[in-house]
Every structure is written in C-alpha cells, then in structure tokens.
Design an enzyme around this catalytic site. Sequence first.
Site, short mmCIF file in Angstrom:
data_model
loop_
_atom_site.label_atom_id
_atom_site.label_comp_id
_atom_site.label_asym_id
_atom_site.label_seq_id
_atom_site.Cartn_x
_atom_site.Cartn_y
_atom_site.Cartn_z
CE1 TYR A 171 2.68 -4.82 -13.20
CE2 TYR A 171 0.76 -5.89 -12.92
CZ TYR A 171 1.32 -4.99 -13.06
OH TYR A 171 0.72 -3.75 -12.85
NE ARG A 218 -12.80 -6.44 -10.72
CZ ARG A 218 -12.27 -5.80 -9.74
NH1 ARG A 218 -12.63 -6.19 -8.35
NH2 ARG A 218 -11.35 -4.93 -9.62
NE ARG A 228 -5.13 0.11 -16.61
CZ ARG A 228 -5.85 0.94 -16.24
NH1 ARG A 228 -5.71 2.26 -16.43
NH2 ARG A 228 -7.11 0.72 -16.09
CG PHE A 288 -6.33 -6.04 7.49
CD1 PHE A 288 -6.81 -4.78 7.07
CD2 PHE A 288 -5.37 -6.74 6.87
CE1 PHE A 288 -5.82 -4.43 6.05
CE2 PHE A 288 -4.45 -5.98 6.09
CZ PHE A 288 -4.86 -4.92 5.55
#
Length: 416
Positions: A171, A218, A228, A288
Amino acid sequence: MDILKSLGHPEEIFNLFRFKMGGCRAVMPKLDYDSMSQTLRTCYVYLNQTSRSFAAVIQALDGELRHAVCIFYLVLRALDTVEDDMTIPLDKKVPMLTHFHTYLYQEDWCFTESQEKDRQVLADFPTISLEFRNLALVYREVISDICHHMGVGMAEFLEKKVGSMKEWDQYCHYVAGLVGIGLSRLFSASQLEDPEVGQDTELANSMGLFLQKTNIIRDYLEDTKEGRAFWPQEAWSQFAGRLEDLAQPDKLESALSCLNLLVTDALRHVPDVIAYLSRLHNQSVFNFCAIPQVMAIATLSSCYNNPMVFQGVVKIRKGQAVTLMMEATNMQAVQTIIFQYSQEILQKVSLTDPSRDKTLHILAVIQGKSTMSQSRTHHLSPMYLSAAMLLAVLSWQYISTAAGAVSYSSLQEPTD
C-alpha cells in the site's frame, strides 16, 4: 507562540530568528512569478494551498525541474483527492482512479462534485493538465506512467484493508513509493542527477515508504476517528481485538507495544535513505530530498513509546523544523542528525518492549551507517546562544510585523 515552545532549545530560537530575518532564502529562494504564465502561477497557488510538507522545497528546486515537480505533485494530489473522497461511490471511483492518467490529455476534463478540502485541484484540473502538456516529453512520460500505476494501486486497496505487513509495504508503495520512484526519474531526466538515481527503484521506493509510514503512524487517532485504517492488521491484532481499541486508556501498554513495532518497521528504511541521499549531487535536489527525511525521523523519535499518539497530535516544534531545514543541506549534517535522533529513540527503548531486540538491531545498523564524529553545524557557545535567545524573545513581535509573514506551516509535516 512558536518561540515559547523552543525556550528549552536555544539553538532553535536562534534559527527561528535567523530564518525570520532572511535565512530562509538560503534554502528557499524567492520565485520569479512575473516570468510565469497565468496558468503556471495558478498552479503554484494551488501548490501552496494543498501542500504543508513539500511546497517550500519544491519551489527551491533548480530550473525546469521545479515546474515538473510542481505539476507532478498537483496531478497526484488530484488523484489522491479522488481516493480520499468517501462521497464518490465505488462504481464511479474505481474507473476514475484507473483512468486518471488519461485525463492529463483531455483539455476540458474536470470533476466538480468532490467535497474534499483540496477539491479545487479537481475542479480546475484543466489548468493543471494544460501545464502538464506544456512540459517536455521526458517529464510527461514519467508523470503519466506514475499516475497510471498509482491509480491502479489505489483502486486495488479501495475494497480491501491493509492486512499483513507485506500488504502495508505494498500500500505504501502505491501511494508513496511510486512518488519516490517518479521523483527520482524526474531528477535524472533533468540531468541534474546521474541516471542511476532514477534507475535504482529500490532505494527510491524506500524514500517514499519511510515518509508514508511515518505519516500513518503519527496519524493513528485522526484516521481512526474518520473511519480510516492504515495500521496493518498483522501488527495491531497482536495487541487488540479492534484497531480503535488501542486508544482506550486501559490498552495503553498494548498500544505502545504496537506503536513501537511499527516505528521499528519504518526505521528499517533509513539505511536506504542514507544510501540514496549519498548519491545526490545537485544542492537543490539534495535539500528537497533530505529535509522531509530528517523531519520524518524527528517525528518518529517523538512518536516512539509516546502515549500522545493515541490521545492527540504529535508534532515536532516549528523551531525544531526550521533548525532541521537549515541544517540538513549536506550529507555530513544529515548523517549526524539521523544519528542523534536514532540515539534519542535508543534511550526510550524499554526492557520489556516486545520489539526491543529488533529495535536495537535496526538502530545499530542506522548508527553504523551514520557518523558519531561529526558535530551538527552552527553549534554556538552557551553565552552566545543565551544572548541570541534573549534578543529573539525581545525582538520577535517587532520582526513579525516588520519582516512580513513567513509561513512555517509547510515545514511541519514530513509528508502530505
């Protein structure tokens, strides 16, 4: 007030002060919006509205890569908004997800029925798709391919829950690992990075999995309240009959054991993160990639063995986030940061935790690949730090007014 939360951390106060006075431009150069088309400017407006994690670092990328990553993000945000919208029936949502990549080439396609907070990226998708079609072919091919695979993966998990740890990896691959792979291919396509960065999908996948697993860990309480379930059943079923039972006060010991098991699993991706970052050459690409990763390990350290994961929201301090952002600009500093947070976790490992041996093992591996000998940058004497803290406290209100608004909201989370 952000500065008060960092009173016990004078270096954070100094960095908040330095950031406010213009230090942010070292890692977040100001964009030249005047040179952009109206539709491209609109895309950057949507980027800043929808991303709390990546807007700042995306806008700091060099050259044409910046626009490619901005559009890549917005396309995937639109796709993710479809997945998240529980008002769309499955018989409509599944084909939308699996065919979403085709909408990139349909000038007028949009979706105005979404009730999600980021629905504007669907309602005004023609603006985003126009700028997608303006990108060079090498970027369009990557974005379309990743969008296709991600949509198919999302559709697969609409009708099944995350059961095994292997399915958790799968997933997370669909929703984040593919992002890491796509970004890596964009880096190489821009020629700012070597071809191997885009070719090594295993390391790129780990970059995404580490961020996604951190978010899932978290966000336990928020996700369960909204119905969910992203914590894998193979993990939580060892400690509770239902996932939501972990939030019960009498289940705290079991909840913490489950939490620590998942943190340990997420940490196994850190050696790959170190290997990936060590290959990067371009400074803007390094920033980044590195900044979200160090914020993720800081967040995991805050979550580990922390009852607040089941009672509220666990966030790193804004001063902490700014400090990480300003320091994580070279490999030496990143290794030191990773070592320090792995040491923080090590100090919290309980003698009775069921995952203790696995946790200690992966922490030893991480610390072996990091470095103890390098001190973090910008270490200052206690006297200087105290003076900086006092100056910052006395000047903060004035600076907030005089220097203009600088938003830290985009620095808070390791991933959107």
